[in-house]
Design a protein around this motif. Structure first.
Motif, PDB file in Angstrom:
ATOM      1  N   LEU A   1       7.425  12.144  -8.055  1.00 39.97           N
ATOM      2  CA  LEU A   1       8.492  12.201  -7.044  1.00 39.97           C
ATOM      3  C   LEU A   1       8.616  13.604  -6.460  1.00 39.97           C
ATOM      4  O   LEU A   1       8.759  13.768  -5.235  1.00 39.97           O
ATOM      5  CB  LEU A   1       9.827  11.791  -7.666  1.00 39.97           C
TER       6      LEU A   1
ATOM      7  N   PRO B   1       8.237   1.462  -8.187  1.00 35.46           N
ATOM      8  CA  PRO B   1       9.062   1.205  -6.997  1.00 35.46           C
ATOM      9  C   PRO B   1       9.768   2.452  -6.472  1.00 35.46           C
ATOM     10  O   PRO B   1       9.807   2.692  -5.267  1.00 35.46           O
ATOM     11  CB  PRO B   1      10.077   0.165  -7.498  1.00 35.46           C
ATOM     12  N   GLN B   2      10.274   3.255  -7.384  1.00 39.29           N
ATOM     13  CA  GLN B   2      11.016   4.448  -6.961  1.00 39.29           C
ATOM     14  C   GLN B   2      10.105   5.400  -6.178  1.00 39.29           C
ATOM     15  O   GLN B   2      10.528   6.030  -5.206  1.00 39.29           O
ATOM     16  CB  GLN B   2      11.539   5.160  -8.217  1.00 39.29           C
ATOM     17  N   LEU B   3       8.860   5.443  -6.594  1.00 42.42           N
ATOM     18  CA  LEU B   3       7.914   6.328  -5.925  1.00 42.42           C
ATOM     19  C   LEU B   3       7.528   5.765  -4.558  1.00 42.42           C
ATOM     20  O   LEU B   3       7.476   6.482  -3.555  1.00 42.42           O
ATOM     21  CB  LEU B   3       6.677   6.505  -6.808  1.00 42.42           C
TER      22      LEU B   3
ATOM     23  N   ASP C   1       9.298   3.889  -2.757  1.00 43.30           N
ATOM     24  CA  ASP C   1      10.482   4.047  -1.897  1.00 43.30           C
ATOM     25  C   ASP C   1      10.573   5.459  -1.322  1.00 43.30           C
ATOM     26  O   ASP C   1      11.146   5.667  -0.256  1.00 43.30           O
ATOM     27  CB  ASP C   1      11.764   3.756  -2.685  1.00 43.30           C
ATOM     28  N   ALA C   2      10.055   6.410  -2.060  1.00 41.79           N
ATOM     29  CA  ALA C   2      10.146   7.797  -1.613  1.00 41.79           C
ATOM     30  C   ALA C   2       9.185   8.101  -0.466  1.00 41.79           C
ATOM     31  O   ALA C   2       9.324   9.121   0.205  1.00 41.79           O
ATOM     32  CB  ALA C   2       9.873   8.735  -2.791  1.00 41.79           C
TER      33      ALA C   2
END
Lengths: 271, 271
Positions: free
Chosen positions: B180, B226-228, B230-231
């Protein structure tokens, strides 16, 4: 699968016979091959290729829809022990299902009669994993047919089937002995034939790609036989912008096939 | 290599020490790794990374120019028996030469200071063959930097080094713990960040690719966290024109990276 039937063991003749299909000679003689794992079995069923489905008790429960589809399709469904399944499978985790399938390839004439717009020819590609990966990539790029030519690996080799991830059942697969004859017939069908060649004179970014096109791919170790590359309309290289000496086969094929796919779809439109 | 020196055996302390570099822990502690075969050794020498070169007598004769280059570069050149070479190498045919090299990676800040136009980020890619292949493809496509982020495989893993086919020594390789943070810093450096995602909302053929771009690639098994994803500025899919469910990682990376390479070079020109 009828309840109460004793599962087949590694010594049950049907299992012994199916296991022999791990050998090319046996496949060639019988016209049958093995597909393992639920994904491949699903695609084989959708293609009407399954003759017999072996499943462990656990897999029969977990993939009940595959068992039902096989039975509905008139395929024989045979319960097997875990050991028998392991003997039939070539991977460590076959997930409990292995199918005996009929060959799915079609004659070149039949594939060409459909007026394909994108064809991949694997000439003398010996590595089954590479061949299967290119088959999968060709399918993804929308290729209509993939030709295994010359001394290319058997498309029904277990590793090739697995690497194709079901694509063996999606596109027209053709087996042909003489790659030169294949090139001539493909060109006669109206396709431009490009030889993918790391040292090709033409740059992929500067050749017409929007028309019906066939790509020749050779082995990673030796490339295309010179006579075959000469028979193509052009030898085309994927440009190397950095300092790598070359791309591996799967990457080069992906770039070539997708460049065609995009150009064919953008034909007449401006970006 | 001085004539008359007895070749090192598998039990010679320098060979024993070098062999330990097959383990990640030892590499991390010493900042050194092994590169085998004449191609990798040649690239390592060109990059000034070779600390010690082990060669069999036959290889020292066959690759005399490598021995000379290593000596000119101040690297130690050590003769080894065939057995010792085999123990140092991880492949069956290492062709007689194995080099101990210093780590070549650079800090992210250093790579970004060069204003890269094409960057690949390998997030949590565990398979060393896949990671090395993407590194090779990124180099071929003209990428300036490749970032191994999060729990991605060690770029100095033997399989990764071999699959990279020398590209480890060509591009700026970066190792970073937090994917991230990598994305944030790359974007702050002015690059558009795309997450390669088979289920992405954006189609590769319809996103701007001509500007400075970084691609995030996740593991073949699990994709990107997913968080990555999304970034990223967008989740981009390689379009599937046929019936394949997806492309494998190496093929998808090749298509994404080469699409950028072409768009960047065609910027301002019409096709």
């Amino acid at each position: 699968m009828r309840p109460g039937v004793e599962p087949f063991t590694t010594r049950t003749p049907r299992v012994v016979a199916a296991r022999r299909l791990q050998r090319r000679r046996e496949r060639t003689e019988t016209g049958r091959f093995l597909a393992e794992g639920p994904q491949a079995v699903r695609e084989a069923l959708a293609d009407g290729a399954v003759v017999e489905l072996f499943a462990t008790a656990a897999a029969a429960e977990r993939y009940a829809e595959l068992i039902a589809a096989a039975e509905a399709d008139g395929a024989r469904v045979s319960p097997v022990t875990d050991d028998a399944l392991a003997a039939l499978a070539e991977t460590v985790q076959p997930q409990g299902v292995v199918a005996v399938c009929s060959f799915v390839d079609v004659p070149l004439a039949q594939a060409l009669a459909k007026q394909p717009r994108l064809v991949a020819v694997l000439a003398d590609i010996r590595d089954p994993g590479n061949a299967g990966t290119v088959l999968r990539t060709a399918d993804a790029a929308g290729a209509d047919a993939v030709v295994f030519a010359g001394s290319a690996v058997d498309p029904y080799n277990g590793k090739c089937v697995r690497a194709s991830a079901g694509s063996l059942f999606h596109v027209d697969v053709v087996r042909a002995d003489d790659p030169l004859a294949v090139v001539e017939r493909i060109r006669a069908a109206g396709l431009t034939v490009y030889a993918a060649d790391a040292y090709g004179a033409a740059d992929l970014d500067h050749v017409p790609l929007a028309g019906p096109t066939a790509w020749l791919f050779g082995s990673e170790a030796h490339g295309l036989p010179p006579q075959l590359a000469d028979a193509a309309d052009a030898r085309v290289r994927v440009p190397i912008h950095g300092r790598a000496e070359s791309l591996n086969l799967a990457a080069a094929a992906a770039v070539c096939l997708y460049s065609c796919a995009r150009a064919q779809r953008m034909e007449g439109t401006s970006r």
